[in-house]
Design a protein around this motif. Structure first.
Motif, PDB file in Angstrom:
ATOM      1  N   UNK A  64     -14.819  10.204  15.546  1.00 61.57           N
ATOM      2  CA  UNK A  64     -16.058   9.721  16.153  1.00 61.57           C
ATOM      3  C   UNK A  64     -17.222   9.746  15.172  1.00 61.57           C
ATOM      4  N   UNK A  65     -17.223  10.726  14.279  1.00 57.26           N
ATOM      5  CA  UNK A  65     -18.347  10.889  13.350  1.00 57.26           C
ATOM      6  C   UNK A  65     -18.170  10.090  12.060  1.00 57.26           C
ATOM      7  N   UNK A  66     -17.087   9.344  11.922  1.00 57.24           N
ATOM      8  CA  UNK A  66     -16.798   8.675  10.657  1.00 57.24           C
ATOM      9  C   UNK A  66     -17.792   7.546  10.380  1.00 57.24           C
ATOM     10  N   UNK A  67     -18.066   7.294   9.095  1.00 57.46           N
ATOM     11  CA  UNK A  67     -18.965   6.185   8.736  1.00 57.46           C
ATOM     12  C   UNK A  67     -18.370   4.841   9.187  1.00 57.46           C
ATOM     13  N   UNK A  68     -19.256   3.906   9.495  1.00 50.95           N
ATOM     14  CA  UNK A  68     -18.831   2.559   9.899  1.00 50.95           C
ATOM     15  C   UNK A  68     -17.844   2.608  11.060  1.00 50.95           C
ATOM     16  N   UNK A  69     -18.150   3.445  12.048  1.00 51.13           N
ATOM     17  CA  UNK A  69     -17.255   3.601  13.196  1.00 51.13           C
ATOM     18  C   UNK A  69     -17.011   2.268  13.899  1.00 51.13           C
ATOM     19  N   UNK A 103     -10.394   7.247  19.700  1.00 51.59           N
ATOM     20  CA  UNK A 103     -11.598   7.690  19.002  1.00 51.59           C
ATOM     21  C   UNK A 103     -11.901   9.105  19.490  1.00 51.59           C
ATOM     22  N   UNK A 104     -11.880  10.081  18.573  1.00 48.10           N
ATOM     23  CA  UNK A 104     -12.022  11.494  18.941  1.00 48.10           C
ATOM     24  C   UNK A 104     -13.023  12.194  18.027  1.00 48.10           C
ATOM     25  N   UNK A 105     -13.772  13.150  18.561  1.00 48.38           N
ATOM     26  CA  UNK A 105     -14.597  13.995  17.692  1.00 48.38           C
ATOM     27  C   UNK A 105     -13.714  14.776  16.724  1.00 48.38           C
ATOM     28  N   UNK A 106     -14.216  15.006  15.538  1.00 44.54           N
ATOM     29  CA  UNK A 106     -13.450  15.713  14.522  1.00 44.54           C
ATOM     30  C   UNK A 106     -13.021  17.098  15.000  1.00 44.54           C
ATOM     31  N   UNK A 165     -20.558  10.477  26.460  1.00 46.02           N
ATOM     32  CA  UNK A 165     -20.477  11.238  25.221  1.00 46.02           C
ATOM     33  C   UNK A 165     -21.424  12.412  25.220  1.00 46.02           C
ATOM     34  N   UNK A 166     -22.092  12.618  24.087  1.00 47.08           N
ATOM     35  CA  UNK A 166     -23.096  13.675  23.929  1.00 47.08           C
ATOM     36  C   UNK A 166     -22.488  15.068  24.090  1.00 47.08           C
ATOM     37  N   UNK A 167     -21.201  15.228  23.753  1.00 45.08           N
ATOM     38  CA  UNK A 167     -20.562  16.526  23.945  1.00 45.08           C
ATOM     39  C   UNK A 167     -20.893  17.505  22.823  1.00 45.08           C
ATOM     40  N   UNK A 168     -21.028  17.002  21.610  1.00 40.35           N
ATOM     41  CA  UNK A 168     -21.211  17.903  20.472  1.00 40.35           C
ATOM     42  C   UNK A 168     -22.567  17.672  19.821  1.00 40.35           C
ATOM     43  N   UNK A 184     -12.350  18.121  17.991  1.00 36.15           N
ATOM     44  CA  UNK A 184     -11.248  18.032  18.951  1.00 36.15           C
ATOM     45  C   UNK A 184      -9.937  17.747  18.217  1.00 36.15           C
ATOM     46  N   UNK A 185      -9.987  16.837  17.243  1.00 36.05           N
ATOM     47  CA  UNK A 185      -8.787  16.504  16.475  1.00 36.05           C
ATOM     48  C   UNK A 185      -8.247  17.716  15.722  1.00 36.05           C
ATOM     49  N   UNK A 186      -9.151  18.492  15.141  1.00 33.01           N
ATOM     50  CA  UNK A 186      -8.713  19.663  14.385  1.00 33.01           C
ATOM     51  C   UNK A 186      -7.950  20.644  15.261  1.00 33.01           C
ATOM     52  N   UNK A 187      -8.301  20.732  16.535  1.00 33.70           N
ATOM     53  CA  UNK A 187      -7.655  21.681  17.439  1.00 33.70           C
ATOM     54  C   UNK A 187      -6.451  21.090  18.157  1.00 33.70           C
ATOM     55  N   UNK A 188      -6.479  19.767  18.452  1.00 37.85           N
ATOM     56  CA  UNK A 188      -5.499  19.229  19.393  1.00 37.85           C
ATOM     57  C   UNK A 188      -4.712  18.008  18.901  1.00 37.85           C
ATOM     58  N   UNK A 189      -4.840  17.657  17.635  1.00 37.03           N
ATOM     59  CA  UNK A 189      -4.157  16.452  17.158  1.00 37.03           C
ATOM     60  C   UNK A 189      -2.649  16.518  17.383  1.00 37.03           C
TER      61      UNK A 189
END
Length: 374
Positions: free
Chosen positions: A155-160, A127-130, A180-183, A132-137
């Protein structure tokens, strides 16, 4: 015998950290950054036993471990320097043979846990913030999954929660972080609850423990801390098992508090290894600024005043200047003239009377302990 590229680069990162700690000019520059002031405020509020004079070193240490984390995640040789702690055969069997929620803190070289899971062919969904994924996937896929078997949930996706439970029901473990609480998209909500942590209270997201209990899977929490530059410990805490007899909300809060309590033992020993000092303030309920009634006595000369750098910090964002209260986490905009005068007094030199600052403002600064008697 020639040393490896990994060791040479790792030692170079470490030597730069040592240079920063011995560079007074660098420390002075760092003290006027927004990031340092937030870290210092968090250290001040949560670990007040640590003297303010050590805050710069700890800030540099946080930077060091962040650099080492991102460096080591792509170097499998780093796994040679890992010693596992408290990893029982039973826990290892759980990880390999059944779905679990695997959780960690942003502590030490925290992504080596993922590399360890990959090395041991333990499949998991991250489970990753969007952002972070955009930069490091691509890096994740190449280095932190076994047989390139990479799966992600934003992490931000609906129905996580439902997506996590679906992965668990399909027999796949799920990895995510407790702290958490990073972004900005992962801020405090009305569903968060408050727990005692170190010297203060914080809001926590108890969803990790709640989902493990709902899915009836073990919650396995770990940290990767560094005893020395070449000695990394991957510590496994005892699994927290599901309990259907308890109220779900009570169970989730108790399990979350247990995870933080276990972690706090290591945090007190190695405070400079926690990246979350950079954003822990997002989990704190800011207090009102303390306004004191006393004013500056006319007999006290401004030459006899010092900037109270232990309580207050100053920083700039673009051309704007700010004063930051570490007690209350409150930021005050100030004019550039006042910033310049405070900057000159932040190294234990007296606050000069030769300024254009009005007497009224001086009284306010003294009354709020921005300026204190020398």
């Amino acid at each position: 015998m020639a040393t490896s590229t990994y060791i040479n680069q790792r030692n170079e990162i470490h030597s730069q950290y040592l240079d920063f700690n011995n560079n007074e000019g660098y420390q002075n520059k760092v003290s006027k950054t927004h990031s340092f002031n937030l870290v210092s405020a968090n250290l001040f509020n949560f670990l007040p036993e640590i003297d303010f004079e050590k805050h710069h070193h700890l800030f540099n240490e946080i930077t060091l471990h962040n650099r080492l984390t991102h460096f080591e995640q792509t170097h499998k040789e780093a796994l040679k320097y890992i010693t596992t702690e408290n990893l029982s055969e039973e826990t290892l069997k759980m990880l390999k043979e059944q779905p679990c929620i695997i959780s960690s803190f942003h502590f030490g070289s925290y992504r080596l846990l993922n590399a360890y899971l990959a090395e041991n062919n333990i499949a998991y969904t991250a489970v990753c913030p969007k952002a972070i994924l955009e930069k490091e996937e691509e890096m994740f896929r190449e280095n932190l999954f076994s047989n390139k078997d990479a799966k992600f949930i934003e992490l931000e996706s609906p129905a996580l929660g439902l997506k996590i439970i679906k992965e668990l029901k399909n027999g796949r473990s799920v990895f995510l972080y407790f702290d958490g609480f990073r972004s900005s998209s992962n801020v405090k909500t009305s569903e968060d609850e408050k727990i005692s942590f170190l010297n203060k209270e914080i809001f926590v997201k108890k969803g990790v423990a709640h989902l493990a209990n709902v899915a009836k899977v073990p919650l396995i929490t770990t940290i990767a801390y560094r005893k020395k530059i070449d000695d990394i410990r991957l510590h496994f805490f005892d699994p927290i098992l599901p309990n259907s007899d308890k109220n779900r909300d009570e169970y989730a809060l108790e399990a979350t508090k247990l995870a933080y309590d276990r972690f706090s033992y290591f945090l007190k020993k190695y405070p400079g290894q926690w990246e979350s000092w950079l954003y822990l303030h997002k989990q704190v309920e800011s207090s009102e600024p303390l306004i004191l009634k006393n004013e500056m006595n006319d007999k006290i000369s401004p030459k006899g005043l010092l900037f109270n750098k232990r309580r207050y910090g100053i920083f700039k964002i673009a051309e704007s200047s700010y004063l930051f209260d570490r007690f209350s986490y409150v930021t005050y905009p100030i004019d550039n003239n006042l910033y310049d005068n405070l900057a000159k007094t932040s190294e234990d030199t007296n606050f000069s009377i030769e300024t254009k600052i009005e007497r009224k403002v001086l009284k306010e600064l003294y009354g709020n302990q921005v300026l204190v008697s020398a």
